[in-house]
Design a protein around this motif. Sequence first.
Motif, PDB file in Angstrom:
ATOM      1  N   LEU A  16       0.797  -1.231   0.000  1.00 22.94           N
ATOM      2  CA  LEU A  16       0.000   0.000   0.000  1.00 22.94           C
ATOM      3  C   LEU A  16       0.825   1.275   0.000  1.00 22.94           C
ATOM      4  O   LEU A  16       0.271   2.357  -0.104  1.00 22.94           O
ATOM      5  CB  LEU A  16      -0.907   0.032   1.233  1.00 22.94           C
ATOM      6  N   TYR A  17       2.137   1.170   0.114  1.00 28.77           N
ATOM      7  CA  TYR A  17       2.952   2.363   0.277  1.00 28.77           C
ATOM      8  C   TYR A  17       2.948   3.222  -0.977  1.00 28.77           C
ATOM      9  O   TYR A  17       3.260   2.771  -2.069  1.00 28.77           O
ATOM     10  CB  TYR A  17       4.396   2.004   0.626  1.00 28.77           C
ATOM     11  N   GLU A  18       2.534   4.459  -0.807  1.00 28.69           N
ATOM     12  CA  GLU A  18       2.647   5.508  -1.824  1.00 28.69           C
ATOM     13  C   GLU A  18       2.968   6.791  -1.086  1.00 28.69           C
ATOM     14  O   GLU A  18       2.428   7.049  -0.020  1.00 28.69           O
ATOM     15  CB  GLU A  18       1.338   5.683  -2.593  1.00 28.69           C
ATOM     16  N   LYS A  19       3.809   7.581  -1.664  1.00 31.12           N
ATOM     17  CA  LYS A  19       4.192   8.829  -1.017  1.00 31.12           C
ATOM     18  C   LYS A  19       2.974   9.756  -0.933  1.00 31.12           C
ATOM     19  O   LYS A  19       2.201   9.870  -1.881  1.00 31.12           O
ATOM     20  CB  LYS A  19       5.309   9.488  -1.823  1.00 31.12           C
ATOM     21  N   ASN A  20       2.815  10.409   0.205  1.00 33.02           N
ATOM     22  CA  ASN A  20       1.733  11.371   0.459  1.00 33.02           C
ATOM     23  C   ASN A  20       0.345  10.741   0.368  1.00 33.02           C
ATOM     24  O   ASN A  20      -0.605  11.394  -0.032  1.00 33.02           O
ATOM     25  CB  ASN A  20       1.818  12.557  -0.501  1.00 33.02           C
ATOM     26  N   LYS A  21       0.209   9.495   0.714  1.00 36.83           N
ATOM     27  CA  LYS A  21      -1.102   8.836   0.701  1.00 36.83           C
ATOM     28  C   LYS A  21      -1.253   8.045   1.990  1.00 36.83           C
ATOM     29  O   LYS A  21      -0.389   7.262   2.348  1.00 36.83           O
ATOM     30  CB  LYS A  21      -1.213   7.901  -0.497  1.00 36.83           C
ATOM     31  N   ASN A  22      -2.351   8.262   2.696  1.00 37.74           N
ATOM     32  CA  ASN A  22      -2.630   7.559   3.949  1.00 37.74           C
ATOM     33  C   ASN A  22      -3.869   6.702   3.800  1.00 37.74           C
ATOM     34  O   ASN A  22      -4.827   7.091   3.123  1.00 37.74           O
ATOM     35  CB  ASN A  22      -2.867   8.548   5.092  1.00 37.74           C
ATOM     36  N   TYR A  23      -3.862   5.556   4.439  1.00 33.85           N
ATOM     37  CA  TYR A  23      -5.013   4.667   4.475  1.00 33.85           C
ATOM     38  C   TYR A  23      -5.359   4.384   5.931  1.00 33.85           C
ATOM     39  O   TYR A  23      -4.481   4.192   6.756  1.00 33.85           O
ATOM     40  CB  TYR A  23      -4.704   3.330   3.783  1.00 33.85           C
ATOM     41  N   TYR A  24      -6.637   4.356   6.231  1.00 33.42           N
ATOM     42  CA  TYR A  24      -7.114   3.969   7.554  1.00 33.42           C
ATOM     43  C   TYR A  24      -7.929   2.704   7.364  1.00 33.42           C
ATOM     44  O   TYR A  24      -8.955   2.709   6.698  1.00 33.42           O
ATOM     45  CB  TYR A  24      -7.960   5.080   8.172  1.00 33.42           C
ATOM     46  N   ILE A  25      -7.457   1.610   7.951  1.00 42.05           N
ATOM     47  CA  ILE A  25      -8.054   0.299   7.736  1.00 42.05           C
ATOM     48  C   ILE A  25      -8.424  -0.312   9.079  1.00 42.05           C
ATOM     49  O   ILE A  25      -7.653  -0.274  10.037  1.00 42.05           O
ATOM     50  CB  ILE A  25      -7.066  -0.640   7.009  1.00 42.05           C
ATOM     51  N   ILE A  26      -9.607  -0.892   9.144  1.00 44.53           N
ATOM     52  CA  ILE A  26     -10.056  -1.615  10.324  1.00 44.53           C
ATOM     53  C   ILE A  26     -10.374  -3.040   9.896  1.00 44.53           C
ATOM     54  O   ILE A  26     -11.082  -3.254   8.911  1.00 44.53           O
ATOM     55  CB  ILE A  26     -11.315  -0.972  10.941  1.00 44.53           C
ATOM     56  N   PHE A  27      -9.856  -3.996  10.630  1.00 44.73           N
ATOM     57  CA  PHE A  27     -10.146  -5.402  10.364  1.00 44.73           C
ATOM     58  C   PHE A  27     -11.074  -5.916  11.455  1.00 44.73           C
ATOM     59  O   PHE A  27     -10.794  -5.752  12.643  1.00 44.73           O
ATOM     60  CB  PHE A  27      -8.872  -6.243  10.359  1.00 44.73           C
ATOM     61  N   ILE A  28     -12.161  -6.534  11.056  1.00 48.30           N
ATOM     62  CA  ILE A  28     -13.092  -7.146  12.001  1.00 48.30           C
ATOM     63  C   ILE A  28     -13.134  -8.634  11.686  1.00 48.30           C
ATOM     64  O   ILE A  28     -13.443  -9.033  10.565  1.00 48.30           O
ATOM     65  CB  ILE A  28     -14.500  -6.527  11.891  1.00 48.30           C
ATOM     66  N   TYR A  29     -12.821  -9.426  12.677  1.00 47.27           N
ATOM     67  CA  TYR A  29     -12.803 -10.875  12.509  1.00 47.27           C
ATOM     68  C   TYR A  29     -13.875 -11.470  13.398  1.00 47.27           C
ATOM     69  O   TYR A  29     -13.920 -11.200  14.598  1.00 47.27           O
ATOM     70  CB  TYR A  29     -11.438 -11.446  12.884  1.00 47.27           C
ATOM     71  N   LYS A  30     -14.745 -12.265  12.794  1.00 48.09           N
ATOM     72  CA  LYS A  30     -15.827 -12.859  13.562  1.00 48.09           C
ATOM     73  C   LYS A  30     -15.929 -14.335  13.190  1.00 48.09           C
ATOM     74  O   LYS A  30     -16.447 -14.690  12.135  1.00 48.09           O
ATOM     75  CB  LYS A  30     -17.135 -12.144  13.248  1.00 48.09           C
TER      76      LYS A  30
END
Length: 56
Positions: A16-30
Amino acid sequence: MKRLLRAAFSLNKYILYEKNKNYYIIFIYKAYFLPKYKNIETSIKKIFNYIKNNQF
């Protein structure tokens, strides 16, 4: 589960690495069972590639 997700995430975050780009990810495991690390890593790679290719 938390330790397995953290390890898979850390080893594959380069996807996912790109300069000047942020990701917010949540993982839900059920589920009622603990999956093997290889299955978690494969899923993380699929998710990361999907996010990268679809430019969310």
